[in-house]
Design an enzyme around this catalytic site. Structure first.
Site, PDB file in Angstrom:
ATOM      1  N   LYS A  53     -14.121   2.025 -31.027  1.00  0.00           N
ATOM      2  CA  LYS A  53     -15.560   2.265 -31.213  1.00  0.00           C
ATOM      3  C   LYS A  53     -15.906   2.191 -32.703  1.00  0.00           C
ATOM      4  CE  LYS A  53     -15.954   4.874 -26.970  1.00  0.00           C
ATOM      5  NZ  LYS A  53     -15.673   6.114 -26.271  1.00  0.00           N
ATOM      6  N   GLN A  97     -15.691  12.395 -27.015  1.00  0.00           N
ATOM      7  CA  GLN A  97     -14.745  11.616 -26.202  1.00  0.00           C
ATOM      8  C   GLN A  97     -14.157  12.511 -25.099  1.00  0.00           C
ATOM      9  OE1 GLN A  97     -14.027   8.205 -26.714  1.00  0.00           O
ATOM     10  NE2 GLN A  97     -12.958   8.402 -24.760  1.00  0.00           N
ATOM     11  N   ASP A 120     -24.264   8.575 -24.650  1.00  0.00           N
ATOM     12  CA  ASP A 120     -23.453   8.378 -23.444  1.00  0.00           C
ATOM     13  C   ASP A 120     -24.209   8.816 -22.188  1.00  0.00           C
ATOM     14  OD1 ASP A 120     -21.070   7.154 -23.021  1.00  0.00           O
ATOM     15  OD2 ASP A 120     -19.814   8.808 -23.734  1.00  0.00           O
TER      16      ASP A 120
END
Ligand code: NAP
Length: 280
Positions: A53, A97, A120
């Site tokens: 990322k 994450q 997200d």
């Protein structure tokens, strides 16, 4: 069964070229999109995802910050970092994450992210907005899958879309996005009876199970679009998807959904920068 292979890497490269141009435009206006990624613990797969990322942000000119915290980080320490990032104007996206170590409550941590920076789309407010079809951020993996399907030229309207897997990260949001595209959606899971009978109805089959070789040729209707979300290691330790490539030929893993997931994260960060800072 022969099928067309979707080149996920090529689709991702095209999207990233567009995003790079949009990022440069924003920079011309004095706005550099910023993403913060928080990793707690030392899960090797998560370390790779976070590194990828960061690298992808660099390539596009997006500012990225990586916070690698020890596995024993307390709830208070993590919440305080998220609160600090929520308050920083130059950070447009915050990603924690997953999975988190067991002592941290995933729901509580994800709910602490400012919904306006929740790239997200896992904050309950954003999840609810996806349910009612009024959303700004969509979860990265399902929206990457939609982009892959679009790249085939297949219109999802009225099509039978079968999803194997009902996780909050992939299966459930995927079902909602496919429904908003007017597909007829079936979600399968470990308790589904006669799975091959159900999957053979699919015009679009999406497998998010996490088991190598799970989807075989006899589970797939000829000509179906097959998307393989799974990321597994086979007996030889090689990275592979859920789909038995020999008998089905879907988008290959690696090179299918993975690059699209990251691309959608970059897109959400750029959109967020434009939305938040142009407004300001
Ligand atoms: P997950 O939370 O483990 O969910 C797996 C799903 O598969 C569950 O809903 C489970 O059913 C279902 N399942 C398991 N065995 C089954 C069976 N025999 N028949 C039918 N359904 C079955 O996994 P996830 O987080 O959604 O991820 C799925 C896979 O995608 C993993 O390999 C993951 O690494 C990969 N992934 C890839 C990306 C990417 O960017 N490429 C992103 C996210 C995830 P139950 O609910 O009944 O247990």
């Amino acid at each position: 069964m022969s099928a067309r292979i979707i080149d996920g890497k090529a689709v991702a490269a095209r999207c990233r070229a567009e995003l790079k141009a949009r990022t440069e435009e924003l920079k011309g206006e004095g706005i550099t999109p910023g993403l913060a990624v928080i990793l707690v613990g030392e899960d090797p797969a998560s370390q790779v995802y976070v590194r990828n990322k960061h690298k992808a942000c660099d390539e596009l000119g997006i500012h990225s910050e990586q916070y690698t915290l020890p596995g024993n980080t307390s709830r208070e320490e993590l919440l305080s970092l998220i609160a600090e990032l929520n308050g920083r104007e130059e950070i447009d996206g915050i990603l924690v994450q997953l999975p988190l170590p067991g002592h941290l409550d995933q729901k509580e941590i994800l709910s602490a992210i400012d919904p306006a920076k929740d790239v997200d789309a896992f904050h309950p407010q954003n999840v609810g907005r996806i349910v009612i079809g009024d959303y700004f951020f969509a979860p990265c993996t399902p929206s990457g899958i939609l982009t892959l399907i679009d790249s085939t030229g297949v219109d999802m309207t009225g099509k039978e879309c079968v999803i194997i897997g009902r996780s909050n990260i992939v299966g459930k949001p995927m079902a909602l996005l496919a429904l908003h595209r007017n597909a007829t959606v079936t979600v399968c899971h470990s308790k589904t009876r006669n799975l091959p009978e159900v999957t053979r109805r699919a015009d679009i089959l999406i497998s998010a199970v996490g088991k190598a070789g799970f989807v075989t040729g006899e589970m797939v209707k000829p000509g179906a679009v097959v998307i393989d979300v799974g990321m597994n290691r086979n007996a030889a330790g090689k990275l592979c998807g859920d789909v038995d490539f020999e008998s089905v030929s879907p988008a290959p893993v690696p090179g299918g959904v993975g690059p699209m997931t990251i691309t959608m994260l970059l897109r959400s960060t750029v959109l967020s920068a434009r939305n938040r800072r142009k407004k300001a």
